[in-house]
Write a protein that holds these residues in place. Structure first.
Motif, short mmCIF file in Angstrom:
data_model
loop_
_atom_site.label_atom_id
_atom_site.label_comp_id
_atom_site.label_asym_id
_atom_site.label_seq_id
_atom_site.Cartn_x
_atom_site.Cartn_y
_atom_site.Cartn_z
N ASP A 88 2.74 7.09 13.16
CA ASP A 88 2.23 7.02 11.78
C ASP A 88 2.47 5.67 11.12
O ASP A 88 1.73 5.28 10.21
CB ASP A 88 2.88 8.12 10.93
CG ASP A 88 2.33 9.50 11.26
OD1 ASP A 88 1.36 9.57 12.04
OD2 ASP A 88 2.88 10.49 10.76
N VAL A 89 3.50 4.95 11.55
CA VAL A 89 3.79 3.64 10.94
C VAL A 89 2.65 2.65 11.19
O VAL A 89 2.09 2.09 10.24
CB VAL A 89 5.14 3.09 11.43
CG1 VAL A 89 5.35 1.67 10.91
CG2 VAL A 89 6.28 3.99 10.98
N PRO A 90 2.25 2.41 12.45
CA PRO A 90 1.08 1.52 12.64
C PRO A 90 -0.21 2.11 12.08
O PRO A 90 -1.09 1.36 11.66
CB PRO A 90 1.00 1.35 14.16
CG PRO A 90 1.79 2.46 14.73
CD PRO A 90 2.85 2.79 13.74
N PHE A 91 -0.30 3.45 12.04
CA PHE A 91 -1.48 4.09 11.46
C PHE A 91 -1.61 3.71 9.97
O PHE A 91 -2.71 3.39 9.49
CB PHE A 91 -1.37 5.60 11.63
CG PHE A 91 -2.56 6.37 11.12
CD1 PHE A 91 -3.75 6.37 11.82
CD2 PHE A 91 -2.48 7.11 9.94
CE1 PHE A 91 -4.85 7.08 11.36
CE2 PHE A 91 -3.57 7.82 9.48
CZ PHE A 91 -4.76 7.81 10.20
N LEU A 92 -0.48 3.72 9.27
CA LEU A 92 -0.49 3.34 7.86
C LEU A 92 -0.91 1.88 7.69
O LEU A 92 -1.72 1.54 6.83
CB LEU A 92 0.90 3.58 7.26
CG LEU A 92 1.09 3.21 5.79
CD1 LEU A 92 0.18 4.04 4.90
CD2 LEU A 92 2.55 3.40 5.38
N PHE A 93 -0.35 1.00 8.53
CA PHE A 93 -0.74 -0.40 8.47
C PHE A 93 -2.22 -0.57 8.79
O PHE A 93 -2.90 -1.44 8.22
CB PHE A 93 0.11 -1.24 9.43
CG PHE A 93 1.52 -1.42 8.98
CD1 PHE A 93 1.81 -1.76 7.67
CD2 PHE A 93 2.58 -1.27 9.87
CE1 PHE A 93 3.11 -1.94 7.24
CE2 PHE A 93 3.89 -1.45 9.45
CZ PHE A 93 4.16 -1.78 8.14
N GLY A 94 -2.72 0.24 9.73
CA GLY A 94 -4.14 0.16 10.07
C GLY A 94 -5.02 0.55 8.91
O GLY A 94 -6.06 -0.08 8.67
N ILE A 95 -4.62 1.57 8.16
CA ILE A 95 -5.39 1.97 6.98
C ILE A 95 -5.39 0.86 5.93
O ILE A 95 -6.43 0.53 5.34
CB ILE A 95 -4.81 3.28 6.39
CG1 ILE A 95 -5.13 4.46 7.32
CG2 ILE A 95 -5.38 3.54 5.00
CD1 ILE A 95 -4.56 5.78 6.84
#
Length: 665
Positions: free
Chosen positions: A177-184
């Motif tokens: 979820d951490v890189p997912f948040l950065f991706g968003i």
């Protein structure tokens, strides 16, 4: 009631049911079951109404500004197209079946009120993810699902395995979820909006400045939630939770969320050929590796868990070749037969008193004890193995057809290597899937040995839900000609080449497994029973959850189980012991991450206690010692005080003389 109002009520009703269940669970236990079932059932009915109202036509977009942010706005938005409408129906129906099933399965559980409320909240969060049109609102539902999964997987927190599994599920999914948040954030910064329609419009019109980076960041979150290699290890261990929770997570929520997000944002991934190749490789490794692992598992729920990982690999494979229609079609079909498989497995475990296939193979008469589960599970396994005319055949062939289309260079913008990777791995996985599905059915229902105890007929709430899910498992695939209007107008009918190859591979896998089982059964008949124990008298309720505490190998090192009648050992040979423990990926993670983290924590603990505490203690000790010295000087004797005063004056006088002499010189 307008379509917009109906859509708003869909996630709202289970949320209100969850809140009411938590508030009234202890005070009014009689309301717990109605509050669990009725709001979810009403939401399911409304999802059908939304699907009928949407009708496969143009998407419905409604938005209102949630809060002024000063930069990128966050909107409370609805975006309902054919994909969202159908997946909403899947979530609503499966969640309702799970709630009804749980009323009987957990009828004696004192924590049922909190369990039911969490299931309702879980359902509400997934429906929010499906219907929302804003990525920040989607992220709220995404994170709520992660929190709910932590509590539901750890429902039996008295057992260490449940506590470890819930913590592992939470940490691994949060890792993604951490890189997912950065991706968003990167995607919103590039396109200037969090709205999904605005993002897709910007991609189509102007493209992205960093498509590969954004796609890979988003893919990390998807790999965590949808249990894709290498972040899939949490899903088999999550079987420590109640069986209805497994059905909900595997069929309609959590793992489906990642696939749905990629399908929704597929143009973002398609903007980078490198991202599509990475997605194809991840799908291929996930498919083949999980199928091999499933063939070696002794626990019936772990077999189904690894099968979920493999089927999710098919879905991501379809997305890697640019066909979100095939991916969502397989998501829908898989949701029906996988919910049926898990709930049917719960009935089997309930009757057998164990979740060990090795133990079931030493029993006889299980099919006669649970005829509803035996028949429906047989059909669900046929659907899993993609045998026509069941739902899994049509949806899996849609995936293989899309891969063939890309491999032969007919899919614009999709690298041919991605198509070949998905096609070859998909055909190999079809063979392995049929093999472990056949093995599961043979070991569970063709066992030999003592007759299993008769605990009476299974509760109606459990068996009735099996037949409800039986209907889409049998008939959903036949609706493929009617679905193009819902799926971007693309045909989902199977092609001749992949149908022959895929079905042929499945038949070969099933026949080889049957032949291996005949051979091993004959050998086992001449061998002593050995270490496999048959449960003579198990509790009629919650048997497999209680077995967690008494049968750790079911959720841990399955290589410890011995069953001479298991055809998986013969088929896998030396690979069996590695496949049984998930190819040691947990051990690799332990060496790379867990042990260094613990060592770092031990170092910090040492520095805190040996260094920092020493300075802190010293800072406190110095004033304490000074105070003690001053306290000793306070004797109360006037002569002592006068002597000290005269001595001090003398010292000052001598010092003044010396200073004056030095200055004069």
């Amino acid at each position: 009631m307008t379509l917009t109002t109906t859509a708003v009520l869909v996630p709202l009703l289970p949320f209100l049911g969850a809140v009411a269940g938590l508030l009234l669970g202890r005070r009014s236990p009689g309301f717990v079951r109605p509050l669990a079932v009725l709001p979810t059932l009403a939401a399911a009915v409304l999802t059908v109404a939304v699907a009928v109202g949407q009708g496969g036509g143009p998407a419905t977009d409604v938005a209102t500004r949630l809060t002024p942010t000063g930069s990128l706005p966050i909107d409370l938005a609805l975006h309902i197209d054919g994909f969202a409408a159908l997946i909403g129906v899947l979530v609503g129906v499966v969640a309702t079946c799970v709630q009804i099933y749980s009323t009987a399965y957990l009828r004696d559980d004192p924590r049922y009120p909190s369990y039911a409320a969490l299931v309702s909240l879980f359902t509400s969060a997934m429906l929010l993810v499906v219907y929302t049109g804003d990525l920040m609102v989607l992220l709220v539902g995404w994170e709520v699902m992660g929190i709910c999964s932590y509590f539901l997987v750890g429902h039996y927190w008295e057992t260490e395995v449940a506590r470890v599994a819930s913590l592992k599920a939470f940490l691994v999914t949060k890792l993604g979820d951490v890189p997912f948040l950065f991706g968003i954030f990167a995607l919103a910064a590039d396109t200037g909006t969090f709205r999904i329609t605005g993002i897709l419009g910007h991609v189509a019109r102007d493209g992205l400045h960093h498509p590969t980076l954004i796609a890979l960041l988003l893919l990390a979150g998807v790999a965590g939630k949808s249990a894709q290699f290498p972040l899939h290890t949490w899903l088999p261990d999550a079987m420590a939770g109640p069986t209805p929770v497994s059905a909900l997570i595997h069929a309609a929520t959590m793992v489906a969320a990642g696939v749905y997000v990629v399908a929704r944002l597929l143009p973002v991934f398609a903007a980078s050929a490198a991202a599509l190749v990475v997605l194809a490789v991840v799908a291929a490794v996930t498919m083949v590796g999980s199928a091999l692992a499933a063939l070696a598992q002794d626990d019936i729920k772990r077999v189904l868990a690894y099968s979920t990982v493999g089927q999710l690999g098919y879905m991501t494979g379809a997305l890697a070749v640019g066909d979100r229609g095939a991916a969502v079609f397989h998501l829908l079909a898989h949701g029906a037969f996988k919910a049926l498989l898990f709930l049917g497995a719960g009935v089997v475990i309930h009757a057998a008193g164990t979740n060990s296939l090795a133990a079931m193979s030493r029993m006889s008469g299980l099919a006669r004890r649970v005829p509803d589960a035996a028949w429906t599970l047989a059909v669900a396994l046929l659907a899993l193995a993609a045998i026509p005319p069941f739902a899994g055949f049509f949806s899996k062939e849609a995936v293989l057809g899309a891969a063939e289309h890309a491999a032969t260079g007919h899919a614009a913008g999709v690298p041919g290597v991605a198509g070949w990777t998905v096609l070859v791995s998909g055909l190999l996985t079809a063979l392995l899937t049929a093999a472990y599905a056949t093995r599961l059915w043979l070991l569970a229902f063709r066992g030999t040995g003592p007759e299993i105890p008769d605990h009476g007929r299974q509760p109606l709430a459990m068996t009735a839900t099996l037949w409800v899910l039986f209907v889409p498992t049998v008939g959903f695939g036949l609706t493929a000609p009617l679905l193009p209007a819902w799926f971007d107008g693309r045909s989902l009918e199977p092609t001749a080449t992949t149908s022959v190859l895929g079905t042929g591979a499945a038949l070969v896998g099933g026949l080889i497994t049957y032949a291996a089982w005949r051979h091993t059964s004959a050998r086992a008949a001449r061998a002593p029973i050995g270490a496999v124990a048959v449960v003579e008298d198990a509790a009629p309720a919650l048997a497999e959850e209680l077995a967690i505490a008494t049968h750790p190998p079911a959720y841990g090192d399955a290589a410890g189980a011995t069953d001479p009648a298991d055809p998986g050992r013969l088929l896998l040979g030396p690979l069996h012991r590695h496949a049984a423990v998930g190819f040691h990926l947990d051990a690799v993670y332990s060496a790379l991450f867990v042990r260094p983290t613990r060592a770092a924590a031990a170092l910090v603990r040492f520095l805190d206690r040996a260094v920092v505490d020493t300075y802190v203690s010293g800072a406190g000790a110095a004033p304490r010692w000074l105070g003690a010295a001053v306290r000793r000087a306070q004797t109360g004797n006037v002569q002592t005080y006068l002597g000290a005063l005269l001595g001090g004056a003398l010292v000052l006088a001598v010092t003044a003389v010396l200073v004056a002499t030095g200055t004069g010189a």
